[in-house]
Design an enzyme around this catalytic site. Structure first.
Site, PDB file in Angstrom:
ATOM      1  N   ASP A 156     -10.569  -2.235   1.693  1.00  0.00           N
ATOM      2  CA  ASP A 156      -9.300  -1.857   1.066  1.00  0.00           C
ATOM      3  C   ASP A 156      -8.181  -2.660   1.720  1.00  0.00           C
ATOM      4  OD1 ASP A 156      -7.459  -0.668  -0.536  1.00  0.00           O
ATOM      5  OD2 ASP A 156      -7.863   1.384   0.135  1.00  0.00           O
ATOM      6  N   ALA A 157      -7.937  -3.849   1.162  1.00  0.00           N
ATOM      7  CA  ALA A 157      -6.981  -4.783   1.769  1.00  0.00           C
ATOM      8  C   ALA A 157      -5.801  -5.064   0.841  1.00  0.00           C
ATOM      9  CB  ALA A 157      -7.674  -6.094   2.113  1.00  0.00           C
ATOM     10  N   LYS A 158      -5.989  -4.811  -0.449  1.00  0.00           N
ATOM     11  CA  LYS A 158      -4.912  -4.977  -1.441  1.00  0.00           C
ATOM     12  C   LYS A 158      -4.201  -6.313  -1.299  1.00  0.00           C
ATOM     13  CE  LYS A 158      -4.327   0.009  -2.054  1.00  0.00           C
ATOM     14  NZ  LYS A 158      -5.085   0.600  -0.948  1.00  0.00           N
ATOM     15  N   ARG A 159      -4.973  -7.367  -1.061  1.00  0.00           N
ATOM     16  CA  ARG A 159      -4.401  -8.686  -0.936  1.00  0.00           C
ATOM     17  C   ARG A 159      -4.013  -9.243  -2.305  1.00  0.00           C
ATOM     18  NH1 ARG A 159      -4.699  -7.152   3.759  1.00  0.00           N
ATOM     19  NH2 ARG A 159      -5.152  -8.508   5.525  1.00  0.00           N
TER      20      ARG A 159
ATOM     21  N   ASP B 150       0.868  -1.169   0.000  1.00  0.00           N
ATOM     22  CA  ASP B 150       0.000   0.000   0.000  1.00  0.00           C
ATOM     23  C   ASP B 150       0.909   1.224   0.000  1.00  0.00           C
ATOM     24  OD1 ASP B 150      -2.264   1.830   0.510  1.00  0.00           O
ATOM     25  OD2 ASP B 150      -3.314  -0.006   1.050  1.00  0.00           O
TER      26      ASP B 150
END
Lengths: 303, 303
Positions: free
Chosen positions: B112-115, A117
């Site tokens: 919103d974890a952007k895994r 992020d």
């Protein structure tokens, strides 16, 4: 950023302050660049492991037993965060126990979290990894250095460069106008950023994930990242073999940490009480195999 | 993969089964493609919020109050997982409460974890997001479709294509041999995979993150992803303006969800008891601004 309490550092070790040095010295001490991937899945646990407990408790009990089995046999362990996060807050608490115990046992901990992020969010993820006690964390480099630099600061980060899965090539193998692949370009970004912190053995606190399943790319990626320790998944169960990983070593047989998961942690052939001895044996076998590959790389010469 | 309990679905809504339809209909109902980013940071909380409680409890109390302030004023909320994970297991438990309450209030939840991972790990992350109650999750596309497809199955995923941070261009702006940028190539992968599930409004359950800070790329990225709802960060505090986001809309003024965080959740100018009314006013202002942009895009014609 907070640091883990000193009580969780193994008393027997006197770790170097630089994360690359600490990892390389741990590899040296054990004699093989071997890392056990700790990817516990409920369906594959031995039935004797806490059969009446909750799923997350069984995962934790199994993981702690695996740590006991592999400690001293390999230098590092790579807990897969997803396997714990799948159980929500209780899973995260279990992961914290597992990481703490791994450090008590003298294992270098590579937290496989693949976070990425920007800004304060990247800092938060880095703090979470540091509070857990991770020595290294896997991170996503798509945001550029802003996404991975917060994970350094006395710890290490492995940036995803060339992943071991077949679909990874969809983006990573595309050719740039300058002839490099996208993975090589990512490697170049990592190499440049990594130069800001080099340990006394010549390696950076910024490493790279390079799968063992792409021998055709191995030499180019090593050349693009001469000071990056390469974390190499895909060995064993995913199809990578000795010839695939050998070009990733430097001429001293260093600079690589190879991971194997299923072939070690599920090495038992029965559900009986002796399962963890079989895991220990598999860890020994992994150490022997990788020790021999590293020795051969040192004799044969890497890049 | 488990599904959230039906009790957490707002009683007043009768959501479409396809996640893109549900999101677009929520936008339609409120009249603006506005999403409030919920990035709570301890240092910025109003001092009147639970001053004597633990940090994670204060974060939770603040977040729940923000949800009450914005519900009905915007269609969607985007909790930043890092802000909660930073507090370990307790933070994850707080995040679960916040997501549950958001759904009770009728807000579409974009986690919103952007895994990003592969195989069973990707499935585990997707299960964790589904168990939390996320309608959509942000994901990293570097692994290819194997990394993001597990997040679909009745829910939606926004793949990182062109991020809003300056460093993002380090990789994403590089030119391929075929003339496209890396971001456009990622967009092409997303568009192709996304065609497997299109809702009745013509949009896929696979969207894309495209920052508002790259107006020069906007039209090309929209053209490369005609059926992707675009999640657009960088509006307001990060410098993106109306002219930057307008080219991302389709000719009906649809297909976009713009996020704003700090300009809404920290809109209070004093620490007093009235802080949440100021947050509500800021949410109303965001809705007005974005409603007008969407209307102008519909009149002026998008792609």
């Amino acid at each position: 950023m907070s640091t883990p309490s000193s009580t969780s550092t193994p008393a027997k070790a006197s770790p170097s302050p630089h994360p690359a040095d600490r990892l390389l010295e741990a590899i040296e001490q054990v004699g093989a660049p071997a890392c056990v991937g700790l990817d516990p899945v409920l369906e594959r646990l031995p039935s004797v492991v806490d059969p009446d407990a909750t799923p997350v408790h069984r995962i934790k009990t199994f993981s702690l037993a695996v740590l006991e089995a592999i400690a001293g046999r390999v230098p590092a362990v790579k807990p897969q965060s997803a396997c714990f996060e799948r159980y929500g807050a209780a899973g995260v608490a279990a992961l914290a126990c597992v990481v703490e115990r791994a450090r008590e046992l003298g294992l270098v901990v590579v937290l496989d979290a693949k976070r990425g992020d920007i800004g304060i969010s990247a800092s938060h993820y880095a703090t979470a990894a540091a509070d857990l006690g991770a020595d290294w964390t896997t991170v996503n480099g798509y945001f550029g250095p802003e996404g991975f630099d917060p994970f350094r600061h006395g710890r290490g980060a492995f940036v995803l460069v060339r992943t071991s899965n077949p679909d990874g090539g969809r983006l990573q193998s595309l050719r740039l106008a300058d002839g490099r692949s996208v993975a090589e370009a990512m490697g170049g970004i990592v190499a440049e950023a990594g130069d800001a912190s080099i340990g006394r053995h010549g390696y950076s606190d910024l490493g790279a994930v390079v799968g063992a399943t792409h021998p055709e790319d191995a030499a180019r990626l090593r050349a693009a990242m001469p000071r990056q320790i390469l974390l190499v998944p895909g060995f064993g169960a995913q199809g990578g073999g000795a010839e695939d990983v050998r070009p990733l070593f430097d001429r001293n047989g260093r600079g690589v940490l190879v991971t194997a998961s299923r072939s070690v942690i599920y090495a038992f052939d029965s559900d009986g009480a002796g399962w963890s001895e079989q895991v220990a044996d598999a860890a020994d076998a992994l150490r022997s195999t990788l020790g021999a590959i590293a020795d051969a790389a040192a004799e044969g010469g890497g890049p």
